[in-house]
Design a protein around this motif. Structure first.
Motif, PDB file in Angstrom:
ATOM      1  N   ASP A   1      -8.502  -5.062   0.570  1.00 62.66           N
ATOM      2  CA  ASP A   1      -7.781  -5.268  -0.689  1.00 62.66           C
ATOM      3  C   ASP A   1      -8.076  -6.636  -1.309  1.00 62.66           C
ATOM      4  O   ASP A   1      -8.356  -6.746  -2.502  1.00 62.66           O
ATOM      5  CB  ASP A   1      -6.273  -5.142  -0.462  1.00 62.66           C
ATOM      6  CG  ASP A   1      -5.767  -3.715  -0.640  1.00 62.66           C
ATOM      7  OD1 ASP A   1      -6.598  -2.797  -0.737  1.00 62.66           O
ATOM      8  OD2 ASP A   1      -4.535  -3.521  -0.675  1.00 62.66           O
TER       9      ASP A   1
ATOM     10  N   THR B   1      -2.142   0.300  -1.711  1.00 61.36           N
ATOM     11  CA  THR B   1      -3.053  -0.797  -1.992  1.00 61.36           C
ATOM     12  C   THR B   1      -2.370  -1.827  -2.885  1.00 61.36           C
ATOM     13  O   THR B   1      -1.473  -1.499  -3.669  1.00 61.36           O
ATOM     14  CB  THR B   1      -4.331  -0.280  -2.680  1.00 61.36           C
ATOM     15  OG1 THR B   1      -5.199  -1.378  -2.959  1.00 61.36           O
ATOM     16  CG2 THR B   1      -4.013   0.456  -3.972  1.00 61.36           C
TER      17      THR B   1
ATOM     18  N   GLU C   1      -4.681   5.524  -5.240  1.00 58.50           N
ATOM     19  CA  GLU C   1      -4.678   5.884  -3.833  1.00 58.50           C
ATOM     20  C   GLU C   1      -5.406   7.220  -3.663  1.00 58.50           C
ATOM     21  O   GLU C   1      -5.225   8.139  -4.466  1.00 58.50           O
ATOM     22  CB  GLU C   1      -3.251   5.969  -3.302  1.00 58.50           C
ATOM     23  CG  GLU C   1      -2.557   4.605  -3.277  1.00 58.50           C
ATOM     24  CD  GLU C   1      -1.125   4.699  -2.802  1.00 58.50           C
ATOM     25  OE1 GLU C   1      -0.758   5.744  -2.218  1.00 58.50           O
ATOM     26  OE2 GLU C   1      -0.359   3.742  -3.030  1.00 58.50           O
TER      27      GLU C   1
ATOM     28  N   ALA D   1      -8.485   3.567  -3.325  1.00 58.70           N
ATOM     29  CA  ALA D   1      -8.101   2.975  -2.045  1.00 58.70           C
ATOM     30  C   ALA D   1      -7.920   4.062  -0.995  1.00 58.70           C
ATOM     31  O   ALA D   1      -7.230   5.055  -1.223  1.00 58.70           O
ATOM     32  CB  ALA D   1      -6.804   2.190  -2.206  1.00 58.70           C
TER      33      ALA D   1
ATOM     34  N   THR E   1      -8.223  -0.067   2.516  1.00 57.94           N
ATOM     35  CA  THR E   1      -7.192  -1.006   2.091  1.00 57.94           C
ATOM     36  C   THR E   1      -7.257  -2.329   2.854  1.00 57.94           C
ATOM     37  O   THR E   1      -6.704  -3.330   2.397  1.00 57.94           O
ATOM     38  CB  THR E   1      -5.794  -0.393   2.262  1.00 57.94           C
ATOM     39  OG1 THR E   1      -5.643   0.101   3.604  1.00 57.94           O
ATOM     40  CG2 THR E   1      -5.598   0.771   1.288  1.00 57.94           C
TER      41      THR E   1
END
Length: 522
Positions: free
Chosen positions: A112, A135, A142, A130, A109
């Motif tokens: 990002d 995220t 996720e 992520a 993350t």
């Protein structure tokens, strides 16, 4: 039926030593069975999201349990892992996402912003995962949510010895190249050289089960091929692999003491120097350590001697090889870049080929390219021209030309002078940067150095050095005098550029493009 395939072998090993510790990162400890179950859950999640055999899965991650799990899960479904350099900025990511044709991406993350900026340009990149919590990337999953509810059992389709493994490498003089391997070739090419590789898949499993307890640590990032290969080697020995999330010398030494690490693997001076600095100023329990190994980059003699003095009861080993060739040789005693690199090959299919691609006669002094046949990589992904030049067929045998300039001595040892692509032609004389870099790093005021060639009106090219000094520093005149005591005049740098911090890859490889730009400005 078990075949020579990374996933098959790991599953076989997990079945016979399920409770042995397989992986450690920070406070997390996983046995072989626990890691296998985690990888099964992730593999089923990837299948549920439409990832299929042969498709490419990117990994833009720091070291961690999730990286290793993603590698295993990808192989379980016969997909292909793609390592993504986590230092890449948007333009570099655009190249790599496109060239590698990834359909899925695991990312930390912390990245990002970069992923959000680049991923939408690739409609084929359908799955974003992520790692590390929430995220901000639109439509990303996720990690923990993705695997939730997935079965821990296997039930995957049979695998093949011909499945692919791709490692992106290089980027020091151009964009990285995707080195394509068949998994069986890779297994044998990167096998532990201390014992003959078993002849059957079951033999590999039996060897891991019968090996004594061993704990190994690779401090390079998993986005570097050397760290991935060290991980597989550890598991084929039934050993425990230990990671640190990011390189930090003090954390590494303390982890060695806490986890009772036996063997430590680094990549050259860029890691060995800060480790030595920390060792001189710290108090650590290193009673379990008996091997300090450099692979992917050669230790200079000065740094090697320093490590040996700080770790008098530890073996210091230098391994020679490449992403395309596998592990091929061991440095001879006394060998170093400044004194001359000499290696004894571990495998029978290594040679030095002259300009006609014929083996060099031992003791002739003829220079050629170090080459290997047998278990070698297959191609560069999406680059047929580079593939044809690097993997020529001679008399029906397929060779890899490594680009390393070398000769064969009378006793059969190989003397390596440097990478041909980095050689500097100054006034008709060839200068290999590795030798000059090693001499510069032998000066007590030099922390790091990279040598490159820049344009010169008289000689065509001149030798230039980009130098990071220690506190207290040194002048260019002092470095010039130091070099002239060790080197012929034409090898001595004529230009010095001093920088506050050297730019290297996370694995310690020099960024020669950047060094050339800095030297030209100087």
């Amino acid at each position: 039926m078990t075949v020579f395939n990374h996933a098959d072998l790991f599953e076989g090993i997990a079945d016979v030593i399920p409770d042995r510790l397989a992986l450690v990162c920070g406070e997390e400890h996983l046995t072989y069975a626990e890691l296998d179950r985690r990888a099964n859950r992730l593999a089923h999640a990837l299948l549920a999201q439409g990832v299929r055999a042969g498709q490419h899965v990117g990994m833009q991650l720091y070291n961690g349990i999730e990286y290793a799990t993603a590698l295993l899960a990808t192989f379980k479904i016969r997909a292909v892992p793609i390592n993504v350099n986590y230092r890449y900025v948007e333009a570099e990511l655009t190249y790599l996402y496109g060239n590698s044709e990834i359909v899925a991406l695991f990312y930390d993350t912390e990245f990002d912003d970069r992923v959000a900026a680049v991923a939408p340009d690739f409609p084929g990149l359908r799955l974003l995962v992520a790692v590390g919590g929430q995220t901000t990337v639109p439509e990303a999953h996720e990690y923990e949510v993705l695997v939730s509810g997935q079965p821990e059992t296997r039930g995957f389709e049979p695998r093949s010895e011909d499945d692919h493994y791709i490692i992106y490498t290089g980027g020091t003089t151009g964009m990285p190249k995707g080195v394509v391997w068949g998994v069986k070739d890779m297994l044998f090419s990167f096998a532990n050289p201390t014992y003959p590789p078993p002849e059957t898949p079951q033999g590999w499993i039996d060897h891991a089960a019968s090996s004594g307890l061993l704990t190994m640590m690779s401090v390079a990032p998993l986005m570097h091929g050397a760290a991935q290969m060290n991980t597989w080697i550890a598991w084929w020995m039934g050993a425990t692999m230990v990671y640190v999330r990011k390189f930090d010398a003090d954390t590494i030494w303390r982890t060695i003491g806490r986890e009772k690490v036996n063997s430590l693997t680094v990549t050259g001076d860029a890691m060995a120097i800060p480790l030595a600095d920390a060792l001189e100023g710290g108090d650590y329990d290193l009673s379990s350590l008996y091997a300090f190994v450099s692979t992917g980059a050669i230790l200079t003699g000065t740094v090697r001697d320093r490590i040996a003095s700080l770790l008098p009861n530890v073996m210091i080993l230098d391994r020679f090889g490449s992403t395309e060739s596998g592990s091929t040789a061991q440095a001879m005693p006394g060998s170093s870049p400044e004194k001359g690199l000499r290696f004894a090959s571990d495998v029978p299919d290594v040679a030095v080929l002259d300009e006609s691609l014929r083996p060099v006669e031992p003791g002739s002094g003829v220079l050629g390219q170090l080459a290997r046949t047998g278990f070698i990589a297959r191609a560069y992904y999406n680059d047929p021209d580079k593939t044809a030049k690097t993997f020529p067929v001679v008399d029906g045998r397929r060779w890899l030309l490594t680009g390393d300039i070398a000769t064969v001595e009378k006793d059969g040892t190989i003397a390596v002078f440097g990478r041909g692509s980095q050689a500097i032609n100054t006034g008709g004389e060839k200068v290999y940067p590795e030798e000059i870099e090693a001499v510069l790093k032998g000066h007590p005021a030099v922390f790091d150095a990279v040598v490159t060639g820049i344009a010169d009106e008289r000689f065509g090219s001149r030798v230039a050095a980009v130098v990071q000094l220690r506190e207290g520093g040194a002048t260019s005149e002092e470095l010039d005098a130091h070099c002239r005591r060790e080197l012929s005049g034409y090898k001595v740098p004529r230009t010095y550029a001093f920088v506050p911090e050297m730019r290297r890859s996370p694995a310690g490889k020099a960024d020669y493009r950047w060094a050339k730009e800095v030297a030209e400005q100087a």
